[in-house]
Structures are given as C-alpha cells and as structure tokens.
Design a protein around this motif. Structure first.
Motif, short mmCIF file in Angstrom:
data_model
loop_
_atom_site.label_atom_id
_atom_site.label_comp_id
_atom_site.label_asym_id
_atom_site.label_seq_id
_atom_site.Cartn_x
_atom_site.Cartn_y
_atom_site.Cartn_z
N LYS A 26 -31.90 -17.65 10.98
CA LYS A 26 -32.64 -17.65 9.73
C LYS A 26 -33.62 -18.81 9.74
CE LYS A 26 -31.72 -17.24 4.75
NZ LYS A 26 -30.63 -17.28 3.74
N HIS A 27 -34.86 -18.53 9.44
CA HIS A 27 -35.89 -19.57 9.46
C HIS A 27 -35.56 -20.65 8.44
CE1 HIS A 27 -39.82 -21.53 9.36
NE2 HIS A 27 -40.07 -20.94 10.52
N ILE A 28 -36.03 -21.87 8.69
CA ILE A 28 -35.76 -23.00 7.82
C ILE A 28 -36.26 -22.76 6.40
CG2 ILE A 28 -37.91 -24.15 8.46
CD1 ILE A 28 -34.52 -25.83 7.68
N ASN A 29 -37.30 -21.91 6.25
CA ASN A 29 -37.80 -21.63 4.90
C ASN A 29 -36.95 -20.60 4.17
OD1 ASN A 29 -38.50 -19.07 5.83
ND2 ASN A 29 -40.67 -19.56 6.12
N GLY A 30 -35.95 -20.03 4.88
CA GLY A 30 -35.01 -19.13 4.22
C GLY A 30 -35.42 -17.69 4.17
N PHE A 31 -36.54 -17.32 4.79
CA PHE A 31 -37.02 -15.96 4.69
C PHE A 31 -37.03 -15.24 6.05
CE2 PHE A 31 -38.90 -18.19 1.06
CZ PHE A 31 -38.45 -17.39 0.02
N GLU A 32 -38.00 -15.54 6.89
CA GLU A 32 -38.19 -14.75 8.10
C GLU A 32 -37.09 -15.00 9.14
OE1 GLU A 32 -40.31 -17.06 7.12
OE2 GLU A 32 -42.24 -16.19 6.56
N PRO A 33 -36.47 -13.92 9.63
CA PRO A 33 -35.55 -14.08 10.76
C PRO A 33 -36.36 -14.30 12.04
CG PRO A 33 -35.19 -12.01 9.55
CD PRO A 33 -36.50 -12.55 9.13
N ILE A 34 -35.83 -15.14 12.94
CA ILE A 34 -36.51 -15.49 14.18
C ILE A 34 -35.61 -15.14 15.36
CG2 ILE A 34 -37.44 -17.39 15.58
CD1 ILE A 34 -39.14 -16.83 13.19
N ILE A 35 -36.20 -14.52 16.40
CA ILE A 35 -35.47 -14.23 17.63
C ILE A 35 -35.60 -15.44 18.55
CG2 ILE A 35 -35.22 -12.69 19.61
CD1 ILE A 35 -36.80 -10.59 17.98
N LEU A 36 -34.48 -16.04 18.92
CA LEU A 36 -34.54 -17.15 19.87
C LEU A 36 -34.90 -16.62 21.26
CD1 LEU A 36 -31.50 -19.43 18.95
CD2 LEU A 36 -33.90 -19.61 18.25
N GLN A 37 -35.64 -17.42 22.02
CA GLN A 37 -36.02 -17.03 23.37
C GLN A 37 -34.77 -17.07 24.26
OE1 GLN A 37 -39.68 -19.00 24.80
NE2 GLN A 37 -39.93 -19.79 22.72
N THR A 38 -34.35 -15.91 24.72
CA THR A 38 -33.09 -15.80 25.44
C THR A 38 -32.97 -16.74 26.63
OG1 THR A 38 -32.87 -13.49 24.74
CG2 THR A 38 -31.56 -14.19 26.63
N PRO A 39 -34.00 -16.93 27.48
CA PRO A 39 -33.84 -17.84 28.61
C PRO A 39 -33.52 -19.28 28.22
CG PRO A 39 -35.76 -16.43 28.92
CD PRO A 39 -35.30 -16.23 27.51
N LYS A 40 -33.83 -19.67 26.98
CA LYS A 40 -33.57 -21.04 26.54
C LYS A 40 -32.19 -21.21 25.91
CE LYS A 40 -38.40 -22.35 25.71
NZ LYS A 40 -39.36 -22.94 24.74
N VAL A 41 -31.48 -20.11 25.68
CA VAL A 41 -30.16 -20.18 25.05
C VAL A 41 -29.11 -20.39 26.14
CG1 VAL A 41 -28.44 -18.97 23.67
CG2 VAL A 41 -30.88 -18.69 23.15
N GLY A 42 -28.36 -21.48 26.04
CA GLY A 42 -27.27 -21.71 26.98
C GLY A 42 -26.00 -21.04 26.51
N PHE A 43 -25.65 -21.29 25.25
CA PHE A 43 -24.51 -20.61 24.63
C PHE A 43 -24.70 -20.63 23.12
CE2 PHE A 43 -22.98 -25.06 24.74
CZ PHE A 43 -22.55 -25.23 23.43
N PHE A 44 -23.95 -19.80 22.43
CA PHE A 44 -23.88 -19.90 20.98
C PHE A 44 -22.48 -19.55 20.52
CE2 PHE A 44 -25.28 -15.53 21.74
CZ PHE A 44 -24.54 -14.77 20.84
N ILE A 45 -22.10 -20.11 19.39
CA ILE A 45 -20.77 -19.90 18.82
C ILE A 45 -20.94 -19.26 17.45
CG2 ILE A 45 -18.60 -20.98 18.09
CD1 ILE A 45 -19.29 -23.31 19.98
N ILE A 46 -20.31 -18.12 17.26
CA ILE A 46 -20.37 -17.42 15.98
C ILE A 46 -19.04 -16.74 15.74
CG2 ILE A 46 -21.36 -15.33 17.04
CD1 ILE A 46 -22.98 -14.90 14.47
N TYR A 47 -18.52 -16.86 14.51
CA TYR A 47 -17.20 -16.33 14.17
C TYR A 47 -16.13 -16.81 15.15
CZ TYR A 47 -19.79 -13.12 11.14
OH TYR A 47 -20.62 -12.58 10.19
N ASP A 48 -16.24 -18.06 15.58
CA ASP A 48 -15.29 -18.65 16.53
C ASP A 48 -15.27 -17.93 17.88
OD1 ASP A 48 -14.56 -20.60 14.71
OD2 ASP A 48 -12.87 -19.46 13.93
N HIS A 49 -16.32 -17.19 18.19
CA HIS A 49 -16.48 -16.57 19.51
C HIS A 49 -17.58 -17.33 20.24
CE1 HIS A 49 -14.15 -12.71 19.22
NE2 HIS A 49 -14.13 -13.12 17.96
#
Length: 231
Positions: A91-114
């Motif tokens: 969620k964008h910092i302004n609270g409106f537009e959703p943003i797709i993160l650039q996949t090659p830059k993502v190392g890991f993410f944690i969501i719902y304890d997964h």
C-alpha cells in the motif's frame, strides 16, 4: 548447488516472529520517508475485486508484514501477495495506490507469519523449479518449501461470468543435495527409508491424516527426521 541454496536461505531467513511488529504511524512514515525507492514500483490494479474468491494469499485485505527490499528490511508494511501473478503488492504511503514491488529486488517477505523467499531457478533451487516466491514452511536442517499457485478460471452462472481462483500447493524437501518434490507420505519416506517407521509414528502420535492435512503432515515428518538424525 547445496551450498548456494543453504547460503541464500541462511542469509535471508530470520526467525519468523509470532507477530509482525506494529510500529506507530509516525515511526512508519519516518522510516519510509528515508526509503522512497520502496514506492517506485508500477501501480497495481486489483482485479475481480467483487468476486467471492480472490487472487491473494489468505485474504484480500492488506496485512502488515516485513519485506527485505533492495538490501534493506522494512517492517509494518501493508501488503498483499498476488499468487496468480506471483507479485508482492504494498500500500502506497499516501494510502491509496497499490504498488508492485520489483521482484528482483525482493529478498524475502513475511506475511501472516509465513516467510516467503525469492529463489532463482538453477541457483537457489533446482533448474526444473521456476524462479519465484517460495514459502519456507520448515526451517530446520532439512529445509522444506511450498510453492503456492492460483489460476484464474471462469464459470457461467445465470448468464453471469464468475471468476474463480482455485489454489494448488507444491512441496519440496531438501535431501540428497537437491529439492525433492513430495506429494504423498510414501514420497517422503522414500527420501528417508531408514526412519520410515518413526516418521509414520510421528503422524499417528499427533493424529494427522496425510491427505486431509498435507502441509502439516509434511512438516511433522521432516521435523521428526531432523530430530532423529541430529548430532
């Protein structure tokens, strides 16, 4: 390959917390202000938003989680994981537009304890396994991954097109120097024939039916194997 795989997971995988930390909004904005590159991705359109089923992991509502992005970890970030497109949306910092993160830059993410790791085919995982996000469902000596897939389907009901998003899960256990696809109880005991009886016993002790609770059964069997073979 084994060293590369273990190295990547060891470097990226923190201990998964019981709860993602909740930071005050002021601290959240302060942190994100210093890292505007987090919000430089493409805009994301939430499709089929009125359907009963959805394309996301667990829920279509934003869930606060953590992401290791472009060499830095960010916590308390509202996010969605689109399983159909294998994309992480924030969620964008302004609270409106959703943003797709650039996949090659993502190392890991944690969501719902997964804990989802971004693994590369032929480098971190077997060449026949596709590059993408894998859920590290067991982080013991014998690493175990889940690859979650949703495919958008359509059905006609009273002349109305309805979108469906059935989910499939594919599981991989690291043994004998590579990740091995497992789907049945036998496919796991075949990897560890010397502990076959004890692995079956582990399921009986916890009253787990493999076909009814496949993911829990796989983790239980792998964890028991690690317990039996620890030095």
């Amino acid at each position: 390959m084994a060293g590369s795989t273990y190295g990547q997971i060891a470097a990226l995988q923190p201990t998964v917390p019981d709860n993602v930390p909740e930071y005050p909004l002021s601290l959240y904005r302060s942190a994100t202000k210093e890292a505007q590159n987090l919000y430089n991705g493409r805009l994301y359109y939430i499709y089929d938003s009125r359907e009963d089923e959805h394309q996301f992991f667990i829920d279509r509502k934003y869930e606060k989680g953590a992401v290791f992005y472009d060499g830095q970890r960010y916590d308390s970030i509202p996010m969605l994981y689109d399983i159909v497109k294998d994309e992480l949306v924030i969620k964008h910092i302004n609270g409106f537009e959703p943003i797709i993160l650039q996949t090659p830059k993502v190392g890991f993410f944690i969501i719902y304890d997964h804990n989802y790791l971004n693994l590369k085919s032929g480098k971190d995982i077997n060449p026949e396994m596709p590059t993408g996000y894998y859920d590290l469902i067991y982080n013991g000596k014998t690493k175990t991954l889940a690859r979650r897939i949703k495919q958008r389907q359509e059905k006609i009901n009273e002349k109305k097109v309805i979108a469906l998003f059935p989910q499939k899960n594919f599981y991989y256990v690291y043994a004998n120097g590579k990740y091995n696809g497992v789907h049945t109880r036998k496919s796991i005991t075949r990897l560890f024939p010397g502990q076959k009886a004890e692995l079956r016993k582990a399921l009986r002790e916890q009253n787990i039916k493999f076909r009814k609770d496949r993911e829990r059964a796989i983790v239980t069997m792998v964890a028991r194997y690690d317990e039996l073979t620890k030095q």
